[in-house]
Design a protein around this motif. Structure first.
Motif, short mmCIF file in Angstrom:
data_model
loop_
_atom_site.label_atom_id
_atom_site.label_comp_id
_atom_site.label_asym_id
_atom_site.label_seq_id
_atom_site.Cartn_x
_atom_site.Cartn_y
_atom_site.Cartn_z
N ASP A 1 0.82 -1.22 0.00
CA ASP A 1 0.00 0.00 0.00
C ASP A 1 0.85 1.26 0.00
OD1 ASP A 1 -2.49 -1.32 -0.02
OD2 ASP A 1 -2.36 -1.66 2.14
N GLU A 2 1.91 1.25 -0.81
CA GLU A 2 2.77 2.43 -0.90
C GLU A 2 2.12 3.48 -1.82
OE1 GLU A 2 7.28 1.52 -0.89
OE2 GLU A 2 6.34 -0.14 -1.98
N GLU A 3 2.06 4.71 -1.35
CA GLU A 3 1.43 5.77 -2.13
C GLU A 3 2.19 6.08 -3.40
OE1 GLU A 3 0.75 9.20 0.23
OE2 GLU A 3 -0.63 8.20 1.62
N THR A 4 3.47 5.80 -3.41
CA THR A 4 4.30 6.13 -4.57
C THR A 4 4.26 5.05 -5.65
OG1 THR A 4 6.23 5.15 -3.49
CG2 THR A 4 5.88 7.53 -3.20
N LYS A 5 3.58 3.96 -5.41
CA LYS A 5 3.55 2.87 -6.38
C LYS A 5 2.14 2.58 -6.85
CE LYS A 5 7.79 0.58 -4.90
NZ LYS A 5 8.36 -0.58 -4.20
N MET B 1 1.56 -9.32 -10.61
CA MET B 1 2.87 -8.67 -10.52
C MET B 1 2.90 -7.80 -9.27
SD MET B 1 4.59 -5.51 -11.04
CE MET B 1 4.57 -4.48 -12.50
N THR B 2 4.08 -7.69 -8.64
CA THR B 2 4.23 -6.74 -7.55
C THR B 2 5.63 -6.19 -7.52
OG1 THR B 2 3.64 -6.34 -5.23
CG2 THR B 2 5.01 -8.28 -5.67
N MET B 3 5.75 -5.03 -6.87
CA MET B 3 7.03 -4.39 -6.58
C MET B 3 7.06 -4.11 -5.09
SD MET B 3 7.37 -1.70 -9.75
CE MET B 3 8.95 -1.09 -9.13
N PRO B 4 7.80 -4.89 -4.32
CA PRO B 4 7.85 -4.64 -2.88
C PRO B 4 8.63 -3.37 -2.56
CG PRO B 4 9.43 -6.33 -3.45
CD PRO B 4 8.67 -6.02 -4.71
N PRO B 5 8.57 -2.90 -1.34
CA PRO B 5 9.43 -1.78 -0.96
C PRO B 5 10.90 -2.15 -1.15
CG PRO B 5 7.77 -2.20 0.72
CD PRO B 5 7.71 -3.35 -0.23
#
Length: 231
Positions: free
Chosen positions: A128-132, A159-163
């Motif tokens: 739930d990153e606001e930048t992604k 697909m995901t991009m973790p912190p």
């Protein structure tokens, strides 16, 4: 180190990680992330045996795709605006970054003009990153069900991009969660939907991603070195 040597090294690491997880190394594909990398370097990688490349920027990609003469497969992996989809139609076989129904509907419209089907992955913003970009875990199943009604779009996975973490082990829970979400969606038995692809893991953490079930790992820097230029 030359691109060919880097490729050999990366593929060996992918294979070793797959075996540690009791998986067939052939079940994991390397997406060579060629954003900001010139066409000549893509062709060097292709001559070394790499066939699948991922791009992030539409304008850069469409120009590069005309320059690369080797027979390669292109995926689009970056954030995508609906008004840019028309430029990708017929050039890419899969879009990893589909995070909303309106985008899937535009992909469906553009591929309908070709009487073709575009494979897509649904991007999930697990942290739930606001930048992604990415849909939330709570909205995922409903979104996939809506996409399933589109005749020229085929949902193949997530697909995901973790912190970003210095320690790749800290990214592991996010990879594990994407696998869990894929299993949960698959259990819904939505017609026309498969969860066979998990796009996760980059240069710094791809081994952990493979151990947690990645089928597509997106690696740029470890293969090509630092970016040559920025668009």
């Amino acid at each position: 180190m030359a691109i060919a040597d880097n490729l050999t090294h990366i593929l060996a690491k992918i294979a070793a990680a797959a075996r540690r997880a009791g998986r067939d190394p052939a079940s994991v594909r390397l997406v060579a992330v060629s954003k900001t990398i010139p066409a000549e370097a893509v062709e060097d990688a292709a001559r070394a045996g790499q066939r699948l490349f991922g791009e992030n920027y539409v304008q850069e990609f469409t120009a590069k795709a005309r320059e690369v003469r080797d027979p390669v497969e292109w995926h689009f992996i970056g954030h995508l605006q609906s008004n840019k989809v028309k430029y990708l139609a017929g050039l890419v076989t899969c879009i990893h970054s589909v995070d909303r129904l309106s985008l899937a509907e535009e992909i469906d419209r553009q591929w309908a003009k070709l009487d073709a089907v575009c494979d897509i992955l649904v991007q999930v913003n697990i942290a739930d990153e606001e930048t992604k970009s990415g849909t939330s875990a709570s909205e995922l199943t409903d979104l996939v069900a809506a996409m399933a009604t589109l005749p020229h779009v085929r949902v193949r996975g997530l697909m995901t991009m973790p912190p970003f973490f210095d320690d790749p082990e800290e990214a592991r829970p996010y990879f594990r969660e994407l696998r869990r979400l894929a299993d949960a969606v698959a259990a819904e038995n939505i017609p026309g939907i498969s969860m066979t692809e998990l796009s996760m893991g980059m240069s710094g953490d791809f081994e952990a991603a493979v151990e947690e079930g990645a089928t597509l790992v997106r690696i740029g820097t470890a293969l090509f070195g630092e970016r040559v230029y920025r668009p």
